[in-house]
Design a protein around this motif. Structure first.
Motif, PDB file in Angstrom:
ATOM      1  N   GLY A  79      35.582  43.760  48.493  1.00  0.00           N
ATOM      2  CA  GLY A  79      35.052  43.417  47.173  1.00  0.00           C
ATOM      3  C   GLY A  79      36.091  43.545  46.086  1.00  0.00           C
ATOM      4  N   VAL A  80      36.946  44.571  46.198  1.00  0.00           N
ATOM      5  CA  VAL A  80      38.029  44.760  45.218  1.00  0.00           C
ATOM      6  C   VAL A  80      38.978  43.563  45.241  1.00  0.00           C
ATOM      7  CG1 VAL A  80      40.083  46.115  44.687  1.00  0.00           C
ATOM      8  CG2 VAL A  80      37.926  47.271  45.203  1.00  0.00           C
ATOM      9  N   LEU A  81      39.342  43.118  46.429  1.00  0.00           N
ATOM     10  CA  LEU A  81      40.223  41.954  46.551  1.00  0.00           C
ATOM     11  C   LEU A  81      39.564  40.708  45.957  1.00  0.00           C
ATOM     12  CD1 LEU A  81      41.600  42.447  50.187  1.00  0.00           C
ATOM     13  CD2 LEU A  81      42.767  42.939  48.022  1.00  0.00           C
ATOM     14  N   ALA A  82      38.264  40.561  46.190  1.00  0.00           N
ATOM     15  CA  ALA A  82      37.546  39.393  45.679  1.00  0.00           C
ATOM     16  C   ALA A  82      37.479  39.379  44.152  1.00  0.00           C
ATOM     17  CB  ALA A  82      36.139  39.345  46.268  1.00  0.00           C
ATOM     18  N   THR A  83      37.416  40.572  43.535  1.00  0.00           N
ATOM     19  CA  THR A  83      37.378  40.609  42.071  1.00  0.00           C
ATOM     20  C   THR A  83      38.651  40.029  41.472  1.00  0.00           C
ATOM     21  OG1 THR A  83      38.298  42.863  41.975  1.00  0.00           O
ATOM     22  CG2 THR A  83      35.902  42.657  42.036  1.00  0.00           C
ATOM     23  N   GLN A  84      39.787  40.261  42.143  1.00  0.00           N
ATOM     24  CA  GLN A  84      41.055  39.743  41.634  1.00  0.00           C
ATOM     25  C   GLN A  84      41.121  38.218  41.774  1.00  0.00           C
ATOM     26  OE1 GLN A  84      42.857  42.120  40.071  1.00  0.00           O
ATOM     27  NE2 GLN A  84      41.122  43.366  40.758  1.00  0.00           N
ATOM     28  N   VAL A  89      38.993  32.210  38.192  1.00  0.00           N
ATOM     29  CA  VAL A  89      37.832  31.313  38.154  1.00  0.00           C
ATOM     30  C   VAL A  89      37.049  31.521  36.868  1.00  0.00           C
ATOM     31  CG1 VAL A  89      35.674  30.679  39.299  1.00  0.00           C
ATOM     32  CG2 VAL A  89      37.680  31.282  40.669  1.00  0.00           C
ATOM     33  N   VAL A  90      36.830  32.787  36.513  1.00  0.00           N
ATOM     34  CA  VAL A  90      36.114  33.112  35.276  1.00  0.00           C
ATOM     35  C   VAL A  90      36.873  32.580  34.067  1.00  0.00           C
ATOM     36  CG1 VAL A  90      35.281  34.988  33.812  1.00  0.00           C
ATOM     37  CG2 VAL A  90      35.042  35.153  36.295  1.00  0.00           C
ATOM     38  N   SER A  95      37.605  28.765  29.591  1.00  0.00           N
ATOM     39  CA  SER A  95      38.503  27.856  28.865  1.00  0.00           C
ATOM     40  C   SER A  95      37.964  26.438  28.800  1.00  0.00           C
ATOM     41  CB  SER A  95      39.891  27.854  29.519  1.00  0.00           C
ATOM     42  OG  SER A  95      39.813  27.382  30.856  1.00  0.00           O
ATOM     43  N   ASN A  96      37.120  26.057  29.765  1.00  0.00           N
ATOM     44  CA  ASN A  96      36.556  24.713  29.777  1.00  0.00           C
ATOM     45  C   ASN A  96      35.125  24.656  29.242  1.00  0.00           C
ATOM     46  OD1 ASN A  96      38.491  22.715  31.378  1.00  0.00           O
ATOM     47  ND2 ASN A  96      38.599  24.703  32.397  1.00  0.00           N
ATOM     48  N   THR A 155      32.140  39.832  39.490  1.00  0.00           N
ATOM     49  CA  THR A 155      33.122  39.528  38.451  1.00  0.00           C
ATOM     50  C   THR A 155      32.716  38.281  37.674  1.00  0.00           C
ATOM     51  OG1 THR A 155      34.887  40.491  39.767  1.00  0.00           O
ATOM     52  CG2 THR A 155      35.554  39.010  38.016  1.00  0.00           C
ATOM     53  N   THR A 156      32.245  37.272  38.381  1.00  0.00           N
ATOM     54  CA  THR A 156      31.846  36.024  37.730  1.00  0.00           C
ATOM     55  C   THR A 156      30.664  36.234  36.799  1.00  0.00           C
ATOM     56  OG1 THR A 156      32.557  34.812  39.702  1.00  0.00           O
ATOM     57  CG2 THR A 156      31.162  33.628  38.144  1.00  0.00           C
TER      58      THR A 156
END
Length: 290
Positions: A79-84, A89-90, A95-96, A155-156
């Motif tokens: 999960g920690v790796l996925a947050t990075q 993506v966020v 920005s868009n 995170t998203t």
């Protein structure tokens, strides 16, 4: 008076955390936003609080031997790796200008699906999770997958991963509700700590408010965890499913610019769960032993 209110708020939300295995940000973040905190302040304070509630809940569940440590470590680390991976993506969504539509729709879809999985009729699993040594590799891959999903979506969506981890462990990995709650809290500590460090490095943190919230959570999370001993697994699943439904209703109201009413709905359910759990705990405490 303000100190007492934050301590009471921390206590109330942490009861849900210890009982359901969620971090608490699901309720705390919108409360902080409503009383005037900026989104960054609300999220960072919520992450700090979630670390505290998770640690208190883990301590209680550890004493009750509910935690599946192998699953918790694998889920937390992946999960920690996925947050990075999720941060770019966020940033791209923001920005868009897609974040205001994509995030709420994703949130609604996930909560609705998990509410269905928790409320649909099925057998509760009250037995311990038994690992077959011949399927260790398969279990390892499953837990990595669930950690990646939880870390990326947490995170998203800007919340802890517990509300994703618990139903997945129950629905697809044959965990009992109590084991899913305990294992989720242990895994969430790693995931949320990574997110908090990222925010702490780049933003000022209101440690005063965070620590007051945690002060209330130290007791509340352990009471919530202890309460799981007095409920059937199926009952915990149903109560969690209703929490998701109330959260969906609250989010719809917020999207309709009726955030105050949404917060009242979420707050009312939080208070109901607090009273329900405390009543059950007191009832069990005063019952004569046989």
């Amino acid at each position: 008076m303000e100190f007492l209110l934050f301590i009471l708020l921390g206590f109330s939300i942490s009861m849900l955390s210890g009982f359901f295995g969620i971090g608490g940000g699901l309720v705390l973040t919108p409360v902080l936003l409503l009383i005037g905190y900026t989104p960054i302040e609300a999220i960072s304070t919520s992450l700090l609080y979630t670390i505290g509630t998770s640690m208190a809940g883990v301590y209680a569940h550890f004493k009750m031997k509910n935690i599946q440590w192998k699953a918790a470590v694998i889920i937390g680390a992946s999960g920690v790796l996925a947050t990075q991976v999720a941060y770019p993506v966020v940033s791209w969504l923001e920005s868009n200008g897609y974040d205001s539509t994509v995030v709420p729709i994703l949130y609604l879809a996930l909560l609705s699906y998990f509410a269905y999985k928790m409320l649909k009729k099925g057998k509760g699993n009250d037995s311990a999770v038994a690992y077959d040594s011949s399927s260790n590799g398969q279990s390892f891959r499953k837990f990595i997958l669930i950690g990646i999903i939880a870390g990326f979506l947490s995170t998203t969506l800007g919340v802890g991963g517990g509300f994703i981890i618990v139903p997945l462990l129950i629905a697809y990995y044959a965990f009992s509700s109590k084991q899913a709650v305990a294992t989720s809290l242990a895994g969430v500590i790693l995931i949320v700590s990574a997110g908090f460090i990222t925010y702490a490095v780049n933003n000022p943190i209101n440690f005063k408010v965070g620590l007051l919230l945690i002060a209330g959570a130290i007791i509340g999370a352990q009471l919530g965890a202890r309460a799981t001993s007095f409920f059937r697994n199926r009952s915990i699943q149903k109560l969690l499913g209703f929490l998701y439904i109330v959260t969906v209703f609250s989010l719809i109201l917020e999207m309709a610019e009726l955030s105050t009413f949404g917060l009242v709905a979420l707050g009312s359910y939080t208070i109901f769960i607090n009273i329900f759990l405390l009543t059950r705990l007191l009832k069990k405490k005063v019952q004569p032993s046989h």
